[in-house]
Design a protein around this motif. Sequence first.
Motif, PDB file in Angstrom:
ATOM      1  N   ASN A  57      -4.240  14.732  -3.099  1.00 43.64           N
ATOM      2  CA  ASN A  57      -3.979  13.329  -3.408  1.00 43.64           C
ATOM      3  C   ASN A  57      -4.533  12.967  -4.783  1.00 43.64           C
ATOM      4  O   ASN A  57      -3.871  12.281  -5.566  1.00 43.64           O
ATOM      5  CB  ASN A  57      -4.611  12.420  -2.353  1.00 43.64           C
ATOM      6  CG  ASN A  57      -4.137  12.736  -0.967  1.00 43.64           C
ATOM      7  OD1 ASN A  57      -4.621  13.693  -0.377  1.00 43.64           O
ATOM      8  ND2 ASN A  57      -3.211  11.966  -0.451  1.00 43.64           N
ATOM      9  N   ILE A  58      -5.737  13.421  -5.042  1.00 44.69           N
ATOM     10  CA  ILE A  58      -6.383  13.131  -6.319  1.00 44.69           C
ATOM     11  C   ILE A  58      -5.600  13.773  -7.465  1.00 44.69           C
ATOM     12  O   ILE A  58      -5.347  13.137  -8.491  1.00 44.69           O
ATOM     13  CB  ILE A  58      -7.858  13.590  -6.296  1.00 44.69           C
ATOM     14  CG1 ILE A  58      -8.658  12.678  -5.342  1.00 44.69           C
ATOM     15  CG2 ILE A  58      -8.462  13.610  -7.692  1.00 44.69           C
ATOM     16  CD1 ILE A  58     -10.056  13.166  -5.023  1.00 44.69           C
ATOM     17  N   ALA A  59      -5.172  15.023  -7.266  1.00 46.26           N
ATOM     18  CA  ALA A  59      -4.395  15.708  -8.302  1.00 46.26           C
ATOM     19  C   ALA A  59      -3.070  14.999  -8.564  1.00 46.26           C
ATOM     20  O   ALA A  59      -2.657  14.849  -9.722  1.00 46.26           O
ATOM     21  CB  ALA A  59      -4.151  17.158  -7.892  1.00 46.26           C
ATOM     22  N   LEU A  60      -2.397  14.540  -7.501  1.00 49.30           N
ATOM     23  CA  LEU A  60      -1.139  13.810  -7.679  1.00 49.30           C
ATOM     24  C   LEU A  60      -1.359  12.517  -8.457  1.00 49.30           C
ATOM     25  O   LEU A  60      -0.575  12.176  -9.342  1.00 49.30           O
ATOM     26  CB  LEU A  60      -0.513  13.481  -6.319  1.00 49.30           C
ATOM     27  CG  LEU A  60       0.362  14.545  -5.701  1.00 49.30           C
ATOM     28  CD1 LEU A  60       0.800  14.119  -4.301  1.00 49.30           C
ATOM     29  CD2 LEU A  60       1.577  14.806  -6.568  1.00 49.30           C
ATOM     30  N   CYS A  61      -2.412  11.800  -8.121  1.00 50.10           N
ATOM     31  CA  CYS A  61      -2.701  10.552  -8.837  1.00 50.10           C
ATOM     32  C   CYS A  61      -2.960  10.828 -10.312  1.00 50.10           C
ATOM     33  O   CYS A  61      -2.423  10.135 -11.181  1.00 50.10           O
ATOM     34  CB  CYS A  61      -3.907   9.842  -8.224  1.00 50.10           C
ATOM     35  SG  CYS A  61      -3.598   9.141  -6.597  1.00 50.10           S
ATOM     36  N   GLN A  62      -3.769  11.845 -10.587  1.00 46.67           N
ATOM     37  CA  GLN A  62      -4.069  12.174 -11.977  1.00 46.67           C
ATOM     38  C   GLN A  62      -2.806  12.600 -12.726  1.00 46.67           C
ATOM     39  O   GLN A  62      -2.610  12.226 -13.883  1.00 46.67           O
ATOM     40  CB  GLN A  62      -5.135  13.271 -12.035  1.00 46.67           C
ATOM     41  CG  GLN A  62      -6.491  12.768 -11.593  1.00 46.67           C
ATOM     42  CD  GLN A  62      -7.508  13.873 -11.411  1.00 46.67           C
ATOM     43  OE1 GLN A  62      -7.170  15.020 -11.139  1.00 46.67           O
ATOM     44  NE2 GLN A  62      -8.778  13.518 -11.526  1.00 46.67           N
ATOM     45  N   GLN A  63      -1.958  13.357 -12.042  1.00 44.02           N
ATOM     46  CA  GLN A  63      -0.698  13.789 -12.656  1.00 44.02           C
ATOM     47  C   GLN A  63       0.168  12.578 -12.991  1.00 44.02           C
ATOM     48  O   GLN A  63       0.734  12.493 -14.084  1.00 44.02           O
ATOM     49  CB  GLN A  63       0.034  14.717 -11.693  1.00 44.02           C
ATOM     50  CG  GLN A  63       1.332  15.264 -12.222  1.00 44.02           C
ATOM     51  CD  GLN A  63       2.021  16.101 -11.175  1.00 44.02           C
ATOM     52  OE1 GLN A  63       2.297  15.619 -10.074  1.00 44.02           O
ATOM     53  NE2 GLN A  63       2.280  17.353 -11.504  1.00 44.02           N
ATOM     54  N   ARG A  64       0.265  11.626 -12.075  1.00 47.29           N
ATOM     55  CA  ARG A  64       1.090  10.438 -12.310  1.00 47.29           C
ATOM     56  C   ARG A  64       0.492   9.559 -13.408  1.00 47.29           C
ATOM     57  O   ARG A  64       1.227   8.988 -14.216  1.00 47.29           O
ATOM     58  CB  ARG A  64       1.250   9.632 -11.024  1.00 47.29           C
ATOM     59  CG  ARG A  64       1.973  10.381  -9.926  1.00 47.29           C
ATOM     60  CD  ARG A  64       3.388  10.754 -10.370  1.00 47.29           C
ATOM     61  NE  ARG A  64       4.006  11.698  -9.481  1.00 47.29           N
ATOM     62  CZ  ARG A  64       4.684  11.406  -8.399  1.00 47.29           C
ATOM     63  NH1 ARG A  64       4.846  10.160  -8.039  1.00 47.29           N
ATOM     64  NH2 ARG A  64       5.214  12.358  -7.660  1.00 47.29           N
ATOM     65  N   ILE A  65      -0.818   9.463 -13.445  1.00 45.63           N
ATOM     66  CA  ILE A  65      -1.469   8.679 -14.508  1.00 45.63           C
ATOM     67  C   ILE A  65      -1.158   9.310 -15.865  1.00 45.63           C
ATOM     68  O   ILE A  65      -0.812   8.612 -16.818  1.00 45.63           O
ATOM     69  CB  ILE A  65      -2.991   8.585 -14.256  1.00 45.63           C
ATOM     70  CG1 ILE A  65      -3.264   7.687 -13.037  1.00 45.63           C
ATOM     71  CG2 ILE A  65      -3.712   8.065 -15.494  1.00 45.63           C
ATOM     72  CD1 ILE A  65      -4.687   7.773 -12.518  1.00 45.63           C
ATOM     73  N   ASN A  66      -1.263  10.642 -15.939  1.00 43.00           N
ATOM     74  CA  ASN A  66      -0.956  11.342 -17.198  1.00 43.00           C
ATOM     75  C   ASN A  66       0.494  11.151 -17.599  1.00 43.00           C
ATOM     76  O   ASN A  66       0.796  10.968 -18.784  1.00 43.00           O
ATOM     77  CB  ASN A  66      -1.288  12.824 -17.082  1.00 43.00           C
ATOM     78  CG  ASN A  66      -2.776  13.077 -16.998  1.00 43.00           C
ATOM     79  OD1 ASN A  66      -3.583  12.255 -17.414  1.00 43.00           O
ATOM     80  ND2 ASN A  66      -3.151  14.208 -16.422  1.00 43.00           N
ATOM     81  N   ARG A  67       1.400  11.198 -16.640  1.00 40.73           N
ATOM     82  CA  ARG A  67       2.819  10.983 -16.951  1.00 40.73           C
ATOM     83  C   ARG A  67       3.050   9.579 -17.481  1.00 40.73           C
ATOM     84  O   ARG A  67       3.825   9.397 -18.419  1.00 40.73           O
ATOM     85  CB  ARG A  67       3.679  11.191 -15.706  1.00 40.73           C
ATOM     86  CG  ARG A  67       3.936  12.615 -15.362  1.00 40.73           C
ATOM     87  CD  ARG A  67       4.918  12.689 -14.224  1.00 40.73           C
ATOM     88  NE  ARG A  67       5.105  14.047 -13.770  1.00 40.73           N
ATOM     89  CZ  ARG A  67       5.794  14.376 -12.704  1.00 40.73           C
ATOM     90  NH1 ARG A  67       6.367  13.444 -11.974  1.00 40.73           N
ATOM     91  NH2 ARG A  67       5.922  15.643 -12.367  1.00 40.73           N
ATOM     92  N   LYS A  68       2.411   8.609 -16.858  1.00 40.14           N
ATOM     93  CA  LYS A  68       2.564   7.221 -17.321  1.00 40.14           C
ATOM     94  C   LYS A  68       2.074   7.081 -18.752  1.00 40.14           C
ATOM     95  O   LYS A  68       2.684   6.386 -19.557  1.00 40.14           O
ATOM     96  CB  LYS A  68       1.783   6.260 -16.411  1.00 40.14           C
ATOM     97  CG  LYS A  68       2.588   5.641 -15.333  1.00 40.14           C
ATOM     98  CD  LYS A  68       1.783   4.554 -14.654  1.00 40.14           C
ATOM     99  CE  LYS A  68       2.661   3.745 -13.735  1.00 40.14           C
ATOM    100  NZ  LYS A  68       1.921   2.674 -13.071  1.00 40.14           N
ATOM    101  N   GLN A  69       0.958   7.724 -19.048  1.00 41.91           N
ATOM    102  CA  GLN A  69       0.397   7.632 -20.394  1.00 41.91           C
ATOM    103  C   GLN A  69       1.326   8.288 -21.419  1.00 41.91           C
ATOM    104  O   GLN A  69       1.378   7.875 -22.561  1.00 41.91           O
ATOM    105  CB  GLN A  69      -0.989   8.268 -20.430  1.00 41.91           C
ATOM    106  CG  GLN A  69      -2.019   7.458 -19.683  1.00 41.91           C
ATOM    107  CD  GLN A  69      -3.357   8.169 -19.555  1.00 41.91           C
ATOM    108  OE1 GLN A  69      -3.485   9.349 -19.854  1.00 41.91           O
ATOM    109  NE2 GLN A  69      -4.352   7.438 -19.089  1.00 41.91           N
ATOM    110  N   ARG A  70       2.065   9.307 -21.000  1.00 44.97           N
ATOM    111  CA  ARG A  70       3.011   9.978 -21.902  1.00 44.97           C
ATOM    112  C   ARG A  70       4.405   9.368 -21.798  1.00 44.97           C
ATOM    113  O   ARG A  70       5.348   9.864 -22.390  1.00 44.97           O
ATOM    114  CB  ARG A  70       3.068  11.466 -21.576  1.00 44.97           C
ATOM    115  CG  ARG A  70       1.768  12.199 -21.874  1.00 44.97           C
ATOM    116  CD  ARG A  70       1.934  13.701 -21.723  1.00 44.97           C
ATOM    117  NE  ARG A  70       2.588  14.092 -20.496  1.00 44.97           N
ATOM    118  CZ  ARG A  70       2.015  14.763 -19.498  1.00 44.97           C
ATOM    119  NH1 ARG A  70       0.750  15.117 -19.578  1.00 44.97           N
ATOM    120  NH2 ARG A  70       2.690  15.099 -18.423  1.00 44.97           N
ATOM    121  N   ASN A  71       4.525   8.324 -20.998  1.00 45.16           N
ATOM    122  CA  ASN A  71       5.798   7.631 -20.773  1.00 45.16           C
ATOM    123  C   ASN A  71       6.889   8.539 -20.208  1.00 45.16           C
ATOM    124  O   ASN A  71       8.060   8.369 -20.495  1.00 45.16           O
ATOM    125  CB  ASN A  71       6.303   6.969 -22.067  1.00 45.16           C
ATOM    126  CG  ASN A  71       5.409   5.828 -22.478  1.00 45.16           C
ATOM    127  OD1 ASN A  71       4.906   5.099 -21.637  1.00 45.16           O
ATOM    128  ND2 ASN A  71       5.204   5.683 -23.759  1.00 45.16           N
TER     129      ASN A  71
END
Length: 97
Positions: A42-56
């Motif tokens: 769950n934590i890895a998925l959240c971090q992955q999604r946060i990184n994607r958002k930051q890279r648009n």
Amino acid sequence: MDVTQRIVANAAKYFREGSYQEALNLYQQAAKLYDSRFFSANIALCQQRINRKQRNEPVLPGSPAESRQLKETQGLLEHYYRRCQELEYQLLETATP
């Protein structure tokens, strides 16, 4: 519903809504209460999604893979939570004279 269940339910709700940082914070809280292995995905998925958002990069919330993983993770969480409760009760029973 106890505190940990509420934390996880809220984290899952935030994740589905796309509030990944809030979900991450709650999953990290849950990981402190129980073994962090239960929440590492769950934590890895959240971090992955946060990184994607930051890279648009586009995020596909509700994709079949995401839904399947969330369902599997929730099932595992419930299994380990119940098992933890069973072990706590066993410990209490053996400790009581």
